[in-house]
Design a protein around this motif. Structure first.
Motif: not given
Ligand code: B12
Ligand code: SF4
Length: 483
Positions: A34, A59, A88, A110-111, A178, A191, A352, A375
């Motif tokens: 980003q 995403y 995603s 997953g996580e 978190e 999701s 999605y 979205v």
């Molecule tokens: C913060 C956040 C954002 C931030 C982005 C933050 C960032 N830089 O990543 C912002 C506000 C910009 C954002 C925007 C959007 N978001 Co958002 N966002 C979130 C939120 C609330 C938290 C993400 C987070 O930090 N989670 C905590 C961390 C620890 O979890 P994580 O990132 O998932 O990582 C874990 C695993 O995924 C995995 N993992 C992640 N990366 C990797 C990489 C490797 C190599 C491996 C092995 C594992 C791994 O391990 C991690 C630890 O367990 C999530 C909900 C959620 N609970 O996750 C929604 C969520 C991901 N967002 C969602 C959506 C829909 C969007 C938007 C499209 C729309 C909107 N209005 O929110 C936009 C689109 C952005 C785009 N570019 O297209 C949806 C996803 C839907 C989907 N199926 O794609 C979620 C699930 C919210 C929901 N309740 O529906 N978002």
């Protein structure tokens, strides 16, 4: 659109995975695309010579970019192990491997904290495809396992560079944290619950406070899906913060019924620095709320807004626009939104992969371009001609945005904006100048005309009730016992 305008946030998931990988003894670097460019990435490949690269694919809109980068990485560093993880990515593992044409060694569903060090250990081994959550072209392992203890692997924030680029509105700069993970509700368009198997886990109050205390930024985005479901947890974290004299400004997201039930807690957090709150309203009428399975009434939604006003919080709400909307429906939202003080966002209903509506939506997708699944675009048939739909959508967003985000918002947010500027932070002010070029109906329509290299796999014919084995990434404990 999001990261160009409203906000840019740190890759917290990747930072947690990085912390786990580092704890297993590896040398880790993190590059946030980003902020950094593809050239910066190419430079890292040459200078760092990684043995493995992991892409975070939270995403869908980023799918083509990640596949192209994986292919380029394979060409430039043929021995490098390449994996993809994230929200995603977890729902579309087989098609990612197919698009990758051999460039992606595995998808980690997953996580990522517990499994990624094991994946690295097994990367040259046939047992790779037997690990929980791992999918390779040779097969896939059992369902992924949940991280039991959220206190393990605090985010490796030190690995994210140029941190001053992270912000949300006037909270500039802004870190992320978190406190809890998962969501026990089951809204049909979301999701979060299917990813986490409806689990809900909490960090210990001490560790949560320690983490917040360690953050250098004055502002924090709390990423929990639904903040403060359990009030005693929220109070306990608050008390730990007070003991440590931590004073920051916070942004969080929650449900209207949680706010109503835990009003005192939110008022307490206002004193601790809670500034912005996002409430998922989703619809103004009962029928649509039922359709989204929001398990709430319009009356409760409006009551929550009154409570937030009483407490004195800046509130943003979201309304989901259906592709079936006509001019009148947009007009109703505009009229309502202009009568309330809250910031009103409008997103487009999108099936999605990973949501229940992905399986139940009977309308055919009009596009399978991953980049349009954000979205902000219509991927289902619109009742109005597409350009007219975007004209209405953008007209509504524009009016609503100008209410709070344009120059006219300066009297309201002027003080925090100036404070950010005095700190040398210019993200918010830059956003104001970019506003008109980004929120633009022609741009959204034109996005549909771009050539599509990678097509999303279409959903199967609609069913009334999806099979849990297909719906969930992490299986709910209740269903695990049955299988
Ligand atoms: C913060 C956040 C954002 C931030 C982005 C933050 C960032 N830089 O990543 C912002 C506000 C910009 C954002 C925007 C959007 N978001 Co958002 N966002 C979130 C939120 C609330 C938290 C993400 C987070 O930090 N989670 C905590 C961390 C620890 O979890 P994580 O990132 O998932 O990582 C874990 C695993 O995924 C995995 N993992 C992640 N990366 C990797 C990489 C490797 C190599 C491996 C092995 C594992 C791994 O391990 C991690 C630890 O367990 C999530 C909900 C959620 N609970 O996750 C929604 C969520 C991901 N967002 C969602 C959506 C829909 C969007 C938007 C499209 C729309 C909107 N209005 O929110 C936009 C689109 C952005 C785009 N570019 O297209 C949806 C996803 C839907 C989907 N199926 O794609 C979620 C699930 C919210 C929901 N309740 O529906 N978002
Ligand atoms: S929309 Fe919110 S309450 Fe509903 S399932 Fe998703 S995270 Fe939970």
């Amino acid at each position: 659109m999001y990261s160009e305008l409203y906000l840019r946030l740190e890759p917290l998931g990747l930072e947690r995975v990085a912390a786990a990988v580092r704890a297993a003894g590896h040398d880790v670097r993190l590059l946030d695309l980003q902020i950094f460019t593809h050239d910066d990435y190419r430079r890292e490949l040459v200078e760092f010579k990684p043995e493995a690269v992991g892409f975070s694919l939270n995403y869908l809109a980023n799918v083509p970019e990640v596949i192209d980068l994986a292919k380029e990485t394979r060409r430039r560093a043929p021995d490098c192990f390449i994996m993809v993880g994230g929200h995603s990515g977890s729902f579309i593992a087989p098609e990612l491997l197919e698009h990758g044409e051999g460039a992606i060694d595995c998808v980690v569903r997953g996580e990522g904290e517990v499994i990624t060090p094991r994946v690295l250990e097994a990367r040259r081994d046939a047992k790779l495809s037997t690990l929980p959550g791992v999918v390779t072209r040779d097969g896939q392992g059992p369902a992924p396992t949940l991280l039991e203890d959220l206190d393990r692997f605090l985010p490796a924030r030190d690995l994210a560079h140029k941190r001053h680029k992270y912000f949300i509105g006037v909270l500039d700069p802004c870190a992320s944290a978190e406190l809890t993970r998962g969501c026990p509700w089951d809204c049909s368009f979301c999701s979060a619950w299917t990813f986490y198997g409806r689990s809900y886990r909490k960090s210990s109050p001490e560790q949560a406070a320690e983490d917040l205390a360690s953050i250098r930024e004055p502002n924090v985005f709390l990423v929990d899906d639904v903040a403060f479901i359990h009030p005693e947890h929220g109070f306990a974290i608050g008390q730990e913060l007070e003991r440590r004299r931590v004073r920051k400004q916070y942004y969080l997201e929650t449900r209207c019924d949680v706010l109503i039930k835990n009003k005192e807690l939110f008022a307490y957090w206002k004193k601790l620095g809670l500034f912005y709150m996002f409430l998922g309203l989703e619809a103004l009428d009962e029928e649509a709320l039922k359709l989204h399975r929001k398990r709430i009434t319009p009356g409760e939604n409006f009551k929550a807004l009154e409570i937030a006003r009483e407490i004195g919080l800046t509130v943003a709400v979201n309304i989901i626009a259906d592709c079936d909307w006509d001019e009148r429906r947009f007009e109703v939202v505009r009229e309502w939104a202009m009568t309330v003080p809250e910031i009103v966002h409008l997103t487009v209903a999108t099936p999605y992969p990973g949501t229940e509506i992905w399986f139940t939506e009977a309308r055919r997708l009009t596009s399978r371009d991953y980049r349009l699944f954000d979205v902000a675009h219509a991927v289902l048939p619109t009742r109005m001609p597409l350009d007219k739909f975007y004209a209405e959508l953008v007209k509504t967003q524009d009016i609503l945005n100008r209410k709070h985000l344009g120059w006219s918002a300066i009297p309201k947010y002027g003080f925090p904006a100036v404070r950010a500027l005095l700190r040398g932070q210019t993200n918010y002010v830059k956003m104001l100048s970019k506003f008109a070029s980004v929120v633009n109906k022609n741009r959204q329509y034109d996005d549909h005309q771009r050539p599509v290299t990678y097509q999303m796999r279409p959903p199967r014919p609609a069913v009334a009730k999806p099979d849990p084995a297909e719906l969930f990434i992490h299986m709910p404990a209740r269903l695990q016992k049955q299988t």
